[in-house]
Write a protein that holds these residues in place. Structure first.
Motif, PDB file in Angstrom:
ATOM      1  N   ARG A   1       1.632   2.260 -28.232  1.00 51.84           N
ATOM      2  CA  ARG A   1       1.241   1.190 -27.001  1.00 51.84           C
ATOM      3  C   ARG A   1       2.208   1.150 -25.970  1.00 51.84           C
ATOM      4  NH1 ARG A   1      -3.989   0.584 -25.993  1.00 51.84           N
ATOM      5  NH2 ARG A   1      -3.232  -1.186 -24.595  1.00 51.84           N
ATOM      6  N   HIS A   2       3.579   1.390 -26.434  1.00 48.95           N
ATOM      7  CA  HIS A   2       4.591   1.317 -25.446  1.00 48.95           C
ATOM      8  C   HIS A   2       4.472   2.186 -24.271  1.00 48.95           C
ATOM      9  CE1 HIS A   2       8.608   1.559 -23.543  1.00 48.95           C
ATOM     10  NE2 HIS A   2       8.824   0.200 -24.054  1.00 48.95           N
ATOM     11  N   PRO A   3       3.973   3.579 -24.480  1.00 47.41           N
ATOM     12  CA  PRO A   3       3.608   4.671 -23.484  1.00 47.41           C
ATOM     13  C   PRO A   3       2.498   4.061 -22.476  1.00 47.41           C
ATOM     14  CG  PRO A   3       4.017   5.660 -25.607  1.00 47.41           C
ATOM     15  CD  PRO A   3       4.058   4.157 -25.921  1.00 47.41           C
ATOM     16  N   VAL A   4       1.549   3.469 -23.226  1.00 49.76           N
ATOM     17  CA  VAL A   4       0.185   2.969 -22.410  1.00 49.76           C
ATOM     18  C   VAL A   4       1.047   1.825 -21.382  1.00 49.76           C
ATOM     19  CG1 VAL A   4      -1.729   1.625 -22.299  1.00 49.76           C
ATOM     20  CG2 VAL A   4      -1.239   3.284 -24.247  1.00 49.76           C
ATOM     21  N   GLY A   5       1.768   1.145 -22.102  1.00 55.31           N
ATOM     22  CA  GLY A   5       2.529  -0.003 -20.775  1.00 55.31           C
ATOM     23  C   GLY A   5       3.344   0.627 -19.892  1.00 55.31           C
ATOM     24  N   ALA A   6       3.936   1.750 -20.200  1.00 59.86           N
ATOM     25  CA  ALA A   6       4.688   2.403 -19.151  1.00 59.86           C
ATOM     26  C   ALA A   6       3.806   3.073 -18.195  1.00 59.86           C
ATOM     27  CB  ALA A   6       5.498   3.557 -19.750  1.00 59.86           C
ATOM     28  N   ILE A   7       2.733   3.526 -18.484  1.00 63.19           N
ATOM     29  CA  ILE A   7       1.782   4.093 -17.500  1.00 63.19           C
ATOM     30  C   ILE A   7       1.014   2.784 -16.789  1.00 63.19           C
ATOM     31  CG2 ILE A   7      -0.532   5.401 -17.190  1.00 63.19           C
ATOM     32  CD1 ILE A   7       0.476   7.138 -19.810  1.00 63.19           C
ATOM     33  N   LEU A   8       0.693   1.909 -17.376  1.00 63.28           N
ATOM     34  CA  LEU A   8       0.165   0.706 -16.614  1.00 63.28           C
ATOM     35  C   LEU A   8       1.155   0.373 -15.603  1.00 63.28           C
ATOM     36  CD1 LEU A   8      -1.473  -1.782 -16.343  1.00 63.28           C
ATOM     37  CD2 LEU A   8      -0.056  -2.940 -18.113  1.00 63.28           C
ATOM     38  N   LEU A   9       2.603   0.250 -15.636  1.00 62.15           N
ATOM     39  CA  LEU A   9       3.331  -0.340 -14.877  1.00 62.15           C
ATOM     40  C   LEU A   9       3.431   0.750 -13.670  1.00 62.15           C
ATOM     41  CD1 LEU A   9       4.031  -2.327 -16.672  1.00 62.15           C
ATOM     42  CD2 LEU A   9       6.536  -1.806 -16.435  1.00 62.15           C
ATOM     43  N   GLU A  10       3.394   2.236 -13.974  1.00 56.59           N
ATOM     44  CA  GLU A  10       3.498   3.181 -12.992  1.00 56.59           C
ATOM     45  C   GLU A  10       2.267   3.120 -12.090  1.00 56.59           C
ATOM     46  OE1 GLU A  10       4.370   7.971 -13.195  1.00 56.59           O
ATOM     47  OE2 GLU A  10       2.323   7.223 -13.888  1.00 56.59           O
ATOM     48  N   HIS A  11       1.090   2.976 -12.474  1.00 57.31           N
ATOM     49  CA  HIS A  11      -0.154   2.634 -11.906  1.00 57.31           C
ATOM     50  C   HIS A  11      -0.245   1.635 -10.902  1.00 57.31           C
ATOM     51  CE1 HIS A  11      -3.063   5.946 -12.795  1.00 57.31           C
ATOM     52  NE2 HIS A  11      -2.086   6.372 -13.310  1.00 57.31           N
ATOM     53  N   THR A  12       0.130   0.531 -11.614  1.00 54.79           N
ATOM     54  CA  THR A  12       0.299  -0.744 -10.619  1.00 54.79           C
ATOM     55  C   THR A  12       1.432  -0.817  -9.748  1.00 54.79           C
ATOM     56  OG1 THR A  12       1.636  -1.935 -12.330  1.00 54.79           O
ATOM     57  CG2 THR A  12      -0.995  -2.411 -12.724  1.00 54.79           C
ATOM     58  N   ARG A  13       2.478  -0.067  -9.750  1.00 52.53           N
ATOM     59  CA  ARG A  13       3.139   0.219  -8.737  1.00 52.53           C
ATOM     60  C   ARG A  13       2.506   0.868  -7.458  1.00 52.53           C
ATOM     61  NH1 ARG A  13       8.611   0.565 -12.711  1.00 52.53           N
ATOM     62  NH2 ARG A  13       9.599  -1.510 -11.740  1.00 52.53           N
ATOM     63  N   ALA A  14       2.029   1.924  -8.030  1.00 52.70           N
ATOM     64  CA  ALA A  14       1.250   2.796  -7.134  1.00 52.70           C
ATOM     65  C   ALA A  14       0.477   2.173  -6.275  1.00 52.70           C
ATOM     66  CB  ALA A  14       0.777   4.150  -7.603  1.00 52.70           C
ATOM     67  N   GLN A  15      -0.358   1.346  -6.971  1.00 52.63           N
ATOM     68  CA  GLN A  15      -1.437   0.488  -6.143  1.00 52.63           C
ATOM     69  C   GLN A  15      -0.766  -0.499  -5.259  1.00 52.63           C
ATOM     70  OE1 GLN A  15      -5.165  -0.529  -8.435  1.00 52.63           O
ATOM     71  NE2 GLN A  15      -4.229   0.193 -10.193  1.00 52.63           N
ATOM     72  N   THR A  16       0.273  -1.285  -5.900  1.00 47.91           N
ATOM     73  CA  THR A  16       0.973  -2.075  -5.096  1.00 47.91           C
ATOM     74  C   THR A  16       1.368  -1.420  -3.635  1.00 47.91           C
ATOM     75  OG1 THR A  16       1.591  -3.339  -6.828  1.00 47.91           O
ATOM     76  CG2 THR A  16       2.722  -4.017  -4.900  1.00 47.91           C
ATOM     77  N   ALA A  17       1.946  -0.194  -3.557  1.00 47.08           N
ATOM     78  CA  ALA A  17       2.560   0.375  -2.656  1.00 47.08           C
ATOM     79  C   ALA A  17       1.358   0.805  -1.706  1.00 47.08           C
ATOM     80  CB  ALA A  17       3.079   1.551  -2.929  1.00 47.08           C
ATOM     81  N   LEU A  18      -0.020   1.144  -2.038  1.00 42.23           N
ATOM     82  CA  LEU A  18      -0.900   1.223  -1.294  1.00 42.23           C
ATOM     83  C   LEU A  18      -1.532  -0.067  -0.632  1.00 42.23           C
ATOM     84  CD1 LEU A  18      -2.925   3.700  -3.360  1.00 42.23           C
ATOM     85  CD2 LEU A  18      -1.856   4.094  -1.050  1.00 42.23           C
ATOM     86  N   MET A  19      -1.528  -1.230  -1.398  1.00 39.84           N
ATOM     87  CA  MET A  19      -2.285  -2.493  -1.002  1.00 39.84           C
ATOM     88  C   MET A  19      -1.105  -3.205   0.085  1.00 39.84           C
ATOM     89  SD  MET A  19      -3.237  -3.860  -4.587  1.00 39.84           S
ATOM     90  CE  MET A  19      -4.068  -5.509  -4.223  1.00 39.84           C
ATOM     91  N   THR A  20       0.125  -2.619  -0.017  1.00 39.57           N
ATOM     92  CA  THR A  20       1.058  -3.380   0.852  1.00 39.57           C
ATOM     93  C   THR A  20       1.470  -2.016   2.156  1.00 39.57           C
ATOM     94  OG1 THR A  20       2.716  -2.877  -0.461  1.00 39.57           O
ATOM     95  CG2 THR A  20       1.756  -4.936  -0.667  1.00 39.57           C
ATOM     96  N   GLY A  21       0.766  -1.322   2.226  1.00 45.72           N
ATOM     97  CA  GLY A  21       0.969  -0.419   3.341  1.00 45.72           C
ATOM     98  C   GLY A  21       0.841  -0.748   4.825  1.00 45.72           C
ATOM     99  N   TRP A  22       1.439  -1.517   5.212  1.00 43.72           N
ATOM    100  CA  TRP A  22       0.992  -2.487   6.451  1.00 43.72           C
ATOM    101  C   TRP A  22       1.748  -1.398   7.720  1.00 43.72           C
ATOM    102  CZ3 TRP A  22      -1.466  -5.481   3.865  1.00 43.72           C
ATOM    103  CH2 TRP A  22      -0.801  -6.280   2.861  1.00 43.72           C
ATOM    104  N   THR A  23       2.371  -0.499   7.693  1.00 43.26           N
ATOM    105  CA  THR A  23       2.956   0.470   8.531  1.00 43.26           C
ATOM    106  C   THR A  23       1.983   1.374   9.313  1.00 43.26           C
ATOM    107  OG1 THR A  23       4.045   2.002   7.299  1.00 43.26           O
ATOM    108  CG2 THR A  23       5.212   0.045   7.783  1.00 43.26           C
ATOM    109  N   PRO A  24       1.961   1.860  10.162  1.00 42.40           N
ATOM    110  CA  PRO A  24       1.187   2.938  10.506  1.00 42.40           C
ATOM    111  C   PRO A  24       1.030   4.058   9.633  1.00 42.40           C
ATOM    112  CG  PRO A  24       2.362   2.446  12.445  1.00 42.40           C
ATOM    113  CD  PRO A  24       3.027   1.420  11.340  1.00 42.40           C
TER     114      PRO A  24
END
Length: 416
Positions: A318-341
């Protein structure tokens, strides 16, 4: 003395309690709140979690009450992933408030014989259990920390929780809308921010989103209705006539993972093991899936059917699953907060790829839904049919291993 004491009566702790009882372990759940929290952080049950519920024979109640949504978003992109391509009998998410999910899971845990005690604040660990604020010691052979990101159990066990502090803040408001969006669920995003509107029933709609004013370290303060109204108007061009707030809240993108999911007789699951921005609504689902992996193993150990080394596989899997979870939520956060052009251009490009590259859309959908998780011992097994008319999920409802033509399937639905 119980076999296991679980600290935290959220979805993770309650599912773990039911799994332990199914496997023959004695268990007490301790919850600091005297009443169930009426405010639902989570609203989404993903396909793999529905499979988990189905494999224990309790999916029907969730399916009867939840609203089925046949697609999902990645990072709030406008083009959505089609869940119809997923290899599952449940190719959709369910929209159901967490408070109701917890109620259904508690009914199951109690029906199976678990003890659930509320108003019991755990202050630390003892040599043979946990200590409450009242001074009472609740004795148990093992302690499961399912007590959230500020886990008392994790801290008392000395387990590190490394990661990054919040630099982006989201917000939500459960409010009444006099002029709701035309579509029952709406999503609006642009350089001024992003907002989603999700009907909760009873005339209440959840508005959830983020905007550039929320970027930066440090707690921005409690959310007010006037602030929410102004922010939503800036993003959507209207405040939808919002009034009568039921709940206003903020959340950050602090991202952390426990260095160990097991230390001796202490085990962690759910938010006590991983913290992240709630992108995609996956947090509760991964917590339940943590508990699904841990429950049968811990029950087998305490009842003498397996050696203690089986518990080491919980962290390994389960630890590797959690690590991938963090990677994907970080990636989604970057997209969700892409305010610049540049951020807006990246969102547009990736959104078009989801719409035009089926394999990319499918892989993202499998990751979001939890269907692509594979352990070193084996992959997830779909709902196989047997000659007698039964299915794998039906046979797994006893919580025992099932022998199939593809191999021995563990109680959690993976080969092994």
């Amino acid at each position: 003395m119980d076999d296991v004491v679980i600290v935290g009566a959220g979805p993770t702790g309650l599912w773990l309690a039911g799994e332990l009882r199914l496997g023959g372990a004695t268990v007490t759940v301790l919850e600091s709140r005297t009443e169930r929290d009426p405010h639902s952080k989570a609203l989404t049950i993903h396909p793999r979690t529905i499979e988990v519920l189905d494999s224990r024979g309790v999916a029907a109640a969730f399916l009867a009450e939840g609203v089925r949504i046949p697609s999902g978003h990645f990072g709030g992109l406008p083009d959505r992933m089609d869940f119809a391509v997923l290899d599952t009998p449940h190719p959709y998410t369910l929209a159901l408030p967490q408070a109701r999910t917890e109620e259904l899971l508690e009914i199951r845990a109690r029906d199976l014989g678990a003890t659930v005690r509320r108003g019991c604040r755990v202050t630390g660990l003892t040599g043979d259990g946990v200590e409450l604020a009242t001074g009472e010691v609740v004795a148990a052979r093992y302690v499961a920390g399912c007590d959230g990101v500020r886990s008392t159990v994790r801290a008392a066990a000395g387990i590190d929780f490394p990661g990054t502090e919040a630099g982006t803040w989201g917000w939500l408001g459960d409010v009444v809308l006099d002029a709701p969006p035309e579509r029952s669920a709406a999503s609006i995003a642009g350089p001024h921010g992003a907002v989603m509107a999700v009907p909760l029933g009873g005339g209440v709609t959840r508005l959830v989103g983020s905007d550039p004013s929320c970027d930066g370290p440090g707690w921005p303060g409690e959310l007010t209705l006037d602030e929410l109204r102004a922010t939503v108007r800036r993003i959507a061009g209207t405040d939808f006539g919002m009034r009568d707030p039921v709940w206003l809240s903020r959340f950050g993108n602090a991202t952390r993972q426990a260095a160990e999911y097991r230390r001796g007789r202490v085990l962690l699951a759910g938010d006590a093991a991983h913290q992240h921005f709630p992108a995609g609504g996956v947090g509760m689902n991964v917590g339940i899936q943590d508990a699904h992996n841990l429950g049968w193993k811990l029950a087998a150990v305490v009842t003498g059917r397996a050696g203690e080394d089986l518990l080491d596989t919980y962290h390994q899997e389960r630890h590797p699953v959690g690590a991938i979870l963090l990677e994907h939520t970080r990636a989604q956060t970057a997209l969700m907060t892409g305010w610049t052009p540049e951020g807006q251009a990246l969102r547009a490009v990736l959104s078009r790829l989801i719409a035009t590259v089926p394999e990319m859309s499918r892989q993202l959908a499998e990751r979001l839904s939890g269907l692509d998780v594979t352990y070193p011992s084996g992959r997830r097994v779909p709902d196989l049919s047997f000659p007698d008319g039964t299915t794998l999920f039906q046979r797994l409802r006893t919580g025992e291993h099932v022998r199939t033509e593809v191999g021995l399937v563990r109680p959690d639905g993976h080969l092994g």
